[in-house]
Motif scaffolding. Structure first.
Motif, PDB file in Angstrom:
ATOM      1  N   ALA A 179      51.117 -33.163  -4.621  1.00  7.71           N
ATOM      2  CA  ALA A 179      50.306 -32.406  -5.570  1.00  7.71           C
ATOM      3  C   ALA A 179      48.868 -32.870  -5.557  1.00  7.71           C
ATOM      4  O   ALA A 179      48.567 -34.042  -5.348  1.00  7.71           O
ATOM      5  CB  ALA A 179      50.870 -32.571  -6.978  1.00  7.71           C
ATOM      6  N   GLY A 180      47.979 -31.924  -5.794  1.00  7.51           N
ATOM      7  CA  GLY A 180      46.573 -32.233  -5.997  1.00  7.51           C
ATOM      8  C   GLY A 180      46.089 -31.574  -7.261  1.00  7.51           C
ATOM      9  O   GLY A 180      46.348 -30.389  -7.500  1.00  7.51           O
ATOM     10  N   GLY A 181      45.415 -32.328  -8.135  1.00  8.40           N
ATOM     11  CA  GLY A 181      44.897 -31.763  -9.374  1.00  8.40           C
ATOM     12  C   GLY A 181      46.017 -31.276 -10.278  1.00  8.40           C
ATOM     13  O   GLY A 181      47.034 -31.953 -10.458  1.00  8.40           O
ATOM     14  N   ILE A 182      45.869 -30.073 -10.825  1.00  2.00           N
ATOM     15  CA  ILE A 182      46.878 -29.502 -11.708  1.00  2.00           C
ATOM     16  C   ILE A 182      48.102 -29.068 -10.924  1.00  2.00           C
ATOM     17  O   ILE A 182      49.110 -28.633 -11.508  1.00  2.00           O
ATOM     18  CB  ILE A 182      46.276 -28.320 -12.512  1.00  2.00           C
ATOM     19  N   ALA A 194      73.604 -33.388  -8.263  1.00  2.00           N
ATOM     20  CA  ALA A 194      72.501 -34.341  -8.217  1.00  2.00           C
ATOM     21  C   ALA A 194      72.333 -34.899  -6.813  1.00  2.00           C
ATOM     22  O   ALA A 194      73.307 -35.248  -6.139  1.00  2.00           O
ATOM     23  CB  ALA A 194      72.740 -35.481  -9.201  1.00  2.00           C
ATOM     24  N   SER A 195      71.088 -34.955  -6.358  1.00  2.00           N
ATOM     25  CA  SER A 195      70.807 -35.494  -5.034  1.00  2.00           C
ATOM     26  C   SER A 195      71.050 -36.996  -5.006  1.00  2.00           C
ATOM     27  O   SER A 195      70.777 -37.711  -5.984  1.00  2.00           O
ATOM     28  CB  SER A 195      69.360 -35.201  -4.642  1.00  2.00           C
ATOM     29  N   ALA A 196      71.552 -37.484  -3.875  1.00  2.00           N
ATOM     30  CA  ALA A 196      71.702 -38.929  -3.688  1.00  2.00           C
ATOM     31  C   ALA A 196      70.353 -39.601  -3.483  1.00  2.00           C
ATOM     32  O   ALA A 196      70.250 -40.830  -3.542  1.00  2.00           O
ATOM     33  CB  ALA A 196      72.619 -39.206  -2.494  1.00  2.00           C
ATOM     34  N   HIS A 197      69.320 -38.787  -3.237  1.00  2.00           N
ATOM     35  CA  HIS A 197      67.972 -39.299  -2.995  1.00  2.00           C
ATOM     36  C   HIS A 197      67.039 -38.705  -4.045  1.00  2.00           C
ATOM     37  O   HIS A 197      66.679 -37.530  -3.957  1.00  2.00           O
ATOM     38  CB  HIS A 197      67.489 -38.925  -1.592  1.00  2.00           C
ATOM     39  N   PRO A 198      66.624 -39.457  -5.047  1.00  2.00           N
ATOM     40  CA  PRO A 198      65.729 -38.916  -6.069  1.00  2.00           C
ATOM     41  C   PRO A 198      64.440 -38.382  -5.458  1.00  2.00           C
ATOM     42  O   PRO A 198      63.947 -38.915  -4.459  1.00  2.00           O
ATOM     43  CB  PRO A 198      65.444 -40.127  -6.965  1.00  2.00           C
ATOM     44  N   PRO A 199      63.894 -37.333  -6.035  1.00  2.00           N
ATOM     45  CA  PRO A 199      62.640 -36.770  -5.518  1.00  2.00           C
ATOM     46  C   PRO A 199      61.473 -37.726  -5.762  1.00  2.00           C
ATOM     47  O   PRO A 199      61.511 -38.563  -6.663  1.00  2.00           O
ATOM     48  CB  PRO A 199      62.477 -35.486  -6.322  1.00  2.00           C
ATOM     49  N   GLU A 200      60.436 -37.564  -4.952  1.00  2.00           N
ATOM     50  CA  GLU A 200      59.259 -38.414  -5.046  1.00  2.00           C
ATOM     51  C   GLU A 200      58.017 -37.541  -5.168  1.00  2.00           C
ATOM     52  O   GLU A 200      57.852 -36.598  -4.402  1.00  2.00           O
ATOM     53  CB  GLU A 200      59.140 -39.303  -3.801  1.00  2.00           C
ATOM     54  N   LEU A 201      57.166 -37.863  -6.129  1.00  2.00           N
ATOM     55  CA  LEU A 201      55.913 -37.143  -6.321  1.00  2.00           C
ATOM     56  C   LEU A 201      54.754 -37.973  -5.788  1.00  2.00           C
ATOM     57  O   LEU A 201      54.553 -39.115  -6.210  1.00  2.00           O
ATOM     58  CB  LEU A 201      55.695 -36.844  -7.806  1.00  2.00           C
ATOM     59  N   LEU A 202      54.012 -37.400  -4.852  1.00  2.00           N
ATOM     60  CA  LEU A 202      52.763 -37.984  -4.369  1.00  2.00           C
ATOM     61  C   LEU A 202      51.651 -37.166  -5.003  1.00  2.00           C
ATOM     62  O   LEU A 202      51.518 -35.966  -4.746  1.00  2.00           O
ATOM     63  CB  LEU A 202      52.694 -37.917  -2.837  1.00  2.00           C
ATOM     64  N   TYR A 203      50.832 -37.825  -5.822  1.00  2.00           N
ATOM     65  CA  TYR A 203      49.955 -37.127  -6.757  1.00  2.00           C
ATOM     66  C   TYR A 203      48.514 -37.566  -6.534  1.00  2.00           C
ATOM     67  O   TYR A 203      48.175 -38.729  -6.716  1.00  2.00           O
ATOM     68  CB  TYR A 203      50.440 -37.464  -8.168  1.00  2.00           C
ATOM     69  N   GLY A 204      47.664 -36.623  -6.135  1.00  2.00           N
ATOM     70  CA  GLY A 204      46.261 -36.906  -5.892  1.00  2.00           C
ATOM     71  C   GLY A 204      45.368 -36.326  -6.975  1.00  2.00           C
ATOM     72  O   GLY A 204      45.602 -35.221  -7.465  1.00  2.00           O
ATOM     73  N   ALA A 205      44.332 -37.079  -7.350  1.00  2.00           N
ATOM     74  CA  ALA A 205      43.377 -36.624  -8.359  1.00  2.00           C
ATOM     75  C   ALA A 205      42.013 -37.225  -8.064  1.00  2.00           C
ATOM     76  O   ALA A 205      41.888 -38.172  -7.284  1.00  2.00           O
ATOM     77  CB  ALA A 205      43.836 -37.015  -9.764  1.00  2.00           C
ATOM     78  N   ARG A 206      40.987 -36.689  -8.717  1.00  2.00           N
ATOM     79  CA  ARG A 206      39.630 -37.200  -8.504  1.00  2.00           C
ATOM     80  C   ARG A 206      39.480 -38.638  -8.983  1.00  2.00           C
ATOM     81  O   ARG A 206      38.857 -39.466  -8.316  1.00  2.00           O
ATOM     82  CB  ARG A 206      38.617 -36.304  -9.222  1.00  2.00           C
ATOM     83  N   ILE A 235      61.844 -39.426 -11.576  1.00  2.00           N
ATOM     84  CA  ILE A 235      61.031 -39.001 -10.434  1.00  2.00           C
ATOM     85  C   ILE A 235      59.999 -40.083 -10.161  1.00  2.00           C
ATOM     86  O   ILE A 235      59.145 -40.361 -11.002  1.00  2.00           O
ATOM     87  CB  ILE A 235      60.332 -37.662 -10.726  1.00  2.00           C
ATOM     88  N   SER A 236      60.075 -40.721  -8.993  1.00  2.00           N
ATOM     89  CA  SER A 236      59.087 -41.755  -8.678  1.00  2.00           C
ATOM     90  C   SER A 236      57.737 -41.106  -8.388  1.00  2.00           C
ATOM     91  O   SER A 236      57.675 -40.002  -7.843  1.00  2.00           O
ATOM     92  CB  SER A 236      59.543 -42.591  -7.489  1.00  2.00           C
ATOM     93  N   VAL A 237      56.659 -41.788  -8.750  1.00  2.00           N
ATOM     94  CA  VAL A 237      55.314 -41.239  -8.602  1.00  2.00           C
ATOM     95  C   VAL A 237      54.422 -42.250  -7.892  1.00  2.00           C
ATOM     96  O   VAL A 237      54.379 -43.421  -8.267  1.00  2.00           O
ATOM     97  CB  VAL A 237      54.692 -40.880  -9.969  1.00  2.00           C
ATOM     98  N   SER A 238      53.715 -41.782  -6.858  1.00  2.00           N
ATOM     99  CA  SER A 238      52.673 -42.560  -6.194  1.00  2.00           C
ATOM    100  C   SER A 238      51.367 -41.800  -6.347  1.00  2.00           C
ATOM    101  O   SER A 238      51.290 -40.609  -6.011  1.00  2.00           O
ATOM    102  CB  SER A 238      52.991 -42.758  -4.707  1.00  2.00           C
ATOM    103  N   VAL A 239      50.352 -42.475  -6.866  1.00  2.00           N
ATOM    104  CA  VAL A 239      49.083 -41.825  -7.189  1.00  2.00           C
ATOM    105  C   VAL A 239      48.017 -42.222  -6.174  1.00  2.00           C
ATOM    106  O   VAL A 239      47.954 -43.378  -5.731  1.00  2.00           O
ATOM    107  CB  VAL A 239      48.625 -42.213  -8.610  1.00  2.00           C
TER     108      VAL A 239
END
Length: 300
Positions: free
Chosen positions: A135-138, A164-176, A192-196
């Motif tokens: 994801a980027g921004g909103i 349920a997935s055996a592999h939880p989803p991962e959010l890669l999140y970009g912002a200014r 949901i794991s998040v990397s910013v």
């Protein structure tokens, strides 16, 4: 398969996809809250749409009693409330419509038309590998519902509840910068794991979110697929990286729209088509999208 539940990996149907489940209705504001700089979450009480809408779909919202702006604006589903009668959207203040939306308070009413468009494809087999959401921004807002569905924690529309997935989803999140990073806790608290990544390095990785993606595509466990939403240059880079890595990718476009049901042709995008004279043809994002297989899109 046609209709609003047509899978996102079939975006090139020659017949328009009718919004058979869409309704035009009035919704009541339940909550308005600021979640980051110039960024808000709006909760709307509307059982008709809450019961129908699926991850990746959108709706058109209009402020009643106003002729400026005259037309509605598209907003993606953020998530459906636990009561099943409400849902939320996220938005960034970028123009007159969104500035006016910040004035909405609990009890106010808005006009809605939805759910619209084709959402994300069904989750892969539970042991197929994790889904990466870039994801980027909103662009992060469509991924809360998508992630909860993958986790088997929520059911949406006619899709029902998935294993349920055996592999939880991962959010890669970009912002200014850090001040634009919204509601990471809402994702992590739901598994949901998040990397910013931020452009200025004020939070997480200093650089582009695509740099996080490039590393993750070649790490274990291998991703089963990638979903992406955000600025077009970012999505173009995501699509290129995924194609090189041989990982399926779906892009949720943020095309400007005027009607939301295919009449105005203001949201057309270029989609590759081998039998077309130019090698591509136009498709309406509101009907055949907004989710497309990324490798079929012609990015500028």
């Amino acid at each position: 398969m046609s209709g609003p539940h047509a899978p996102a990996h079939e975006p090139l149907a020659h017949e328009p996809l009718p919004h058979a489940d869409a309704v035009q209705t009035i919704a009541t504001v339940g909550l308005q809250e600021r979640i980051a700089r110039d960024t808000f979450r709006l909760v709307l009480e509307c059982p008709e749409i809450a019961a129908r809408i699926e991850p990746g779909q959108f709706l058109m919202l209009r402020l009643p009693g106003r002729d400026d702006p005259l037309l509605g604006r598209p907003f993606a589903l953020y998530d459906v409330g636990s009561d099943g009668t409400s849902f939320s959207i996220g938005y960034v203040v970028i123009g007159k419509m969104t500035r006016l939306m910040t004035e909405l308070r609990a009890g106010d009413q808005v006009e809605l038309w939805g759910p619209l468009g084709n959402g994300f494809p069904k989750p892969p087999e539970s042991n197929a590998g994790p889904t990466l959401m870039v994801a980027g921004g909103i662009g992060q807002t469509p991924f809360l519902a998508a992630g909860r569905e993958i986790l088997g924690a929520a059911a949406y529309g006619e899709r029902g509840r998935f294993e349920a997935s055996a592999h939880p989803p991962e959010l890669l999140y970009g912002a200014r910068s850090a001040e634009y990073v919204a509601e990471v806790d809402r994702f992590t608290s739901r598994g949901i794991s998040v990397s910013v990544a931020t452009d200025d390095g004020s939070e997480g990785h200093h650089g582009y979110v695509t740099e996080l993606l490039e590393r993750r595509l070649h790490a274990d466990p291998r991703p089963a697929r990638v979903l992406t939403c955000g600025p077009e240059p970012m999505m173009a880079a995501v699509a290129k990286l995924c194609e090189a890595a041989g990982v399926p990718c779906w892009a949720s476009l943020e095309s400007p729209m005027a009607c939301g049901f295919g009449a105005c042709f203001s949201c057309v995008v270029r989609v590759k088509q081998s039998d077309a004279a130019e090698g591509w043809d136009y498709r309406r994002s509101c009907l055949e999208g907004p989710v497309f297989r990324a490798e079929t899109l012609v990015f500028d």
